[in-house]
Design an enzyme around this catalytic site. Structure first.
Site, short mmCIF file in Angstrom:
data_model
loop_
_atom_site.label_atom_id
_atom_site.label_comp_id
_atom_site.label_asym_id
_atom_site.label_seq_id
_atom_site.Cartn_x
_atom_site.Cartn_y
_atom_site.Cartn_z
N ARG A 1 28.21 33.11 42.98
CA ARG A 1 26.96 33.85 42.77
C ARG A 1 26.84 34.41 41.36
O ARG A 1 25.77 34.84 40.95
CB ARG A 1 26.77 34.94 43.83
CG ARG A 1 27.80 36.02 43.85
CD ARG A 1 27.75 36.80 45.14
NE ARG A 1 26.41 37.33 45.43
CZ ARG A 1 25.80 38.26 44.72
NH1 ARG A 1 26.39 38.78 43.67
NH2 ARG A 1 24.59 38.68 45.05
N GLU B 1 54.60 32.16 57.16
CA GLU B 1 55.22 33.37 56.59
C GLU B 1 55.17 33.36 55.07
O GLU B 1 55.42 34.37 54.43
CB GLU B 1 56.67 33.50 57.06
CG GLU B 1 56.85 33.40 58.56
CD GLU B 1 55.91 34.33 59.33
OE1 GLU B 1 55.93 35.53 59.06
OE2 GLU B 1 55.18 33.82 60.19
N PRO C 1 48.87 37.80 50.24
CA PRO C 1 48.76 39.26 50.22
C PRO C 1 49.63 39.91 49.14
O PRO C 1 49.48 41.09 48.85
CB PRO C 1 49.18 39.69 51.63
CG PRO C 1 49.72 38.50 52.31
CD PRO C 1 49.32 37.29 51.53
N ASP D 1 24.08 44.40 40.79
CA ASP D 1 24.80 44.57 42.05
C ASP D 1 25.71 45.78 42.05
O ASP D 1 26.22 46.17 41.01
CB ASP D 1 25.72 43.36 42.30
CG ASP D 1 25.00 42.23 42.97
OD1 ASP D 1 23.91 42.47 43.50
OD2 ASP D 1 25.55 41.12 42.96
CL1 6GU Z 1 44.92 35.96 49.86
N1 6GU Z 1 46.19 35.85 52.18
C1 6GU Z 1 46.61 36.38 53.34
N2 6GU Z 1 47.32 35.63 54.17
N3 6GU Z 1 46.38 37.64 53.69
C2 6GU Z 1 45.67 38.37 52.84
C3 6GU Z 1 45.18 37.88 51.62
C4 6GU Z 1 45.47 36.59 51.32
N4 6GU Z 1 44.52 38.86 51.01
C5 6GU Z 1 44.59 39.91 51.81
N5 6GU Z 1 45.29 39.63 52.91
#
Ligand code: 6GU
Length: 248
Positions: free
Chosen positions: A152, A114, A87, A167
């Protein structure tokens, strides 16, 4: 193209990669996708992939040694981006998908727990990607999302070759409405222009609908979409007065 995914849950990928467009692309030899079990590169009896954080606190951290061993074995001497799914990474979008689709190989590391030991980030990973501002339990779902969006785009992956170029997002705009038979359903009819047989009028209507839908739902996209002077005139008629992208 070849895509290698390093994960502690390789079985999560089976049904997703064995259906639809990805399955067909694999069968056509356009892409080879392998989900590798990180535990195969552990050296202890318990196949340990995580450990407690130095300095204390909660949660578990993915150990560096199996991840380095896995990437080094899978990559060999070839050139390939090593992408950590986290994230904290840069936000994935259609432009990033197009960029990734230009590589001959991709290696994804699915983060869990974590996080991963920082030395993986500093000395192994070449890119970090997130699929959105929310927290998933691990990078596996993100790897599936990114793989789908990339595969795709590979030439030959879609039945209808122009589809990817038209798209939503590929044009920088959302797509307008689509209709199929029957022409009247529960007394709801379809726009007359679509049965006019007049290709230029249909193309103009579709472009206007895409602009209208983007203005209604994602006006933020209009600031960076490539737009013609005609597009801008139509948008102004719809009440949008900019900003517009500099080029085009
Ligand atoms: Cl790539 N990993 C995790 N654990 N949570 C996420 C993410 C990735 N992308 C958005 N949330």
């Amino acid at each position: 193209m070849r895509i290698d995914i390093i994960t502690i849950f390789p079985e999560m990928f089976d049904c997703v990669f064995d259906a639809s467009i990805i399955k067909r692309a694999r069968e056509k030899g356009l892409v080879e996708i392998r989900a590798h079990n990180l535990r195969d590169w552990t050296t202890d009896k318990h196949k340990t992939t995580d450990d407690t954080p130095y300095g204390g606190g909660g949660g578990m951290i993915m150990k560096p040694e199996p991840i380095f061993a896995a990437v080094e074995a899978i990559k060999g001497e070839e050139e390939a981006p090593v992408i950590l799914l986290t994230p904290q990474g840069r936000l994935f979008n259609q432009t990033v998908a197009e960029e990734l689709a230009r590589h001959e190989r991709l290696i994804f590391i699915c983060g869990r727990y974590e996080g991963v030991d920082e030395r993986v980030r500093e000395h192994l990973v070449t890119d970090e990607i997130s699929i959105g501002d929310y927290v998933l339990s691990g990078g596996e779902l993100a790897a599936m999302v990114i793989t789908d969006a990339v595969v795709r785009l590979l030439p030959g992956a879609l039945g209808y070759e122009r589809a990817a170029a038209e798209d939503s997002h590929a044009t920088g705009l959302l797509e307008g409405p689509h209709y199929t038979r029957p022409p009247e359903f529960r007394r709801w009819t379809i726009p007359e222009v679509l049965t006019s047989g007049h290709h230029a009028r249909v193309a103009q209507w579709r472009r206007q609908q895409a602009l209208k839908r983007t203005l209604e739902r994602r006006p933020d996209l209009l600031a960076s979409a490539p737009l013609s002077e005609q597009d801008k005139r139509w948008l102004r008629e719809m009440g949008y007065n900019g900003p517009f992208a500099e080029d085009e």
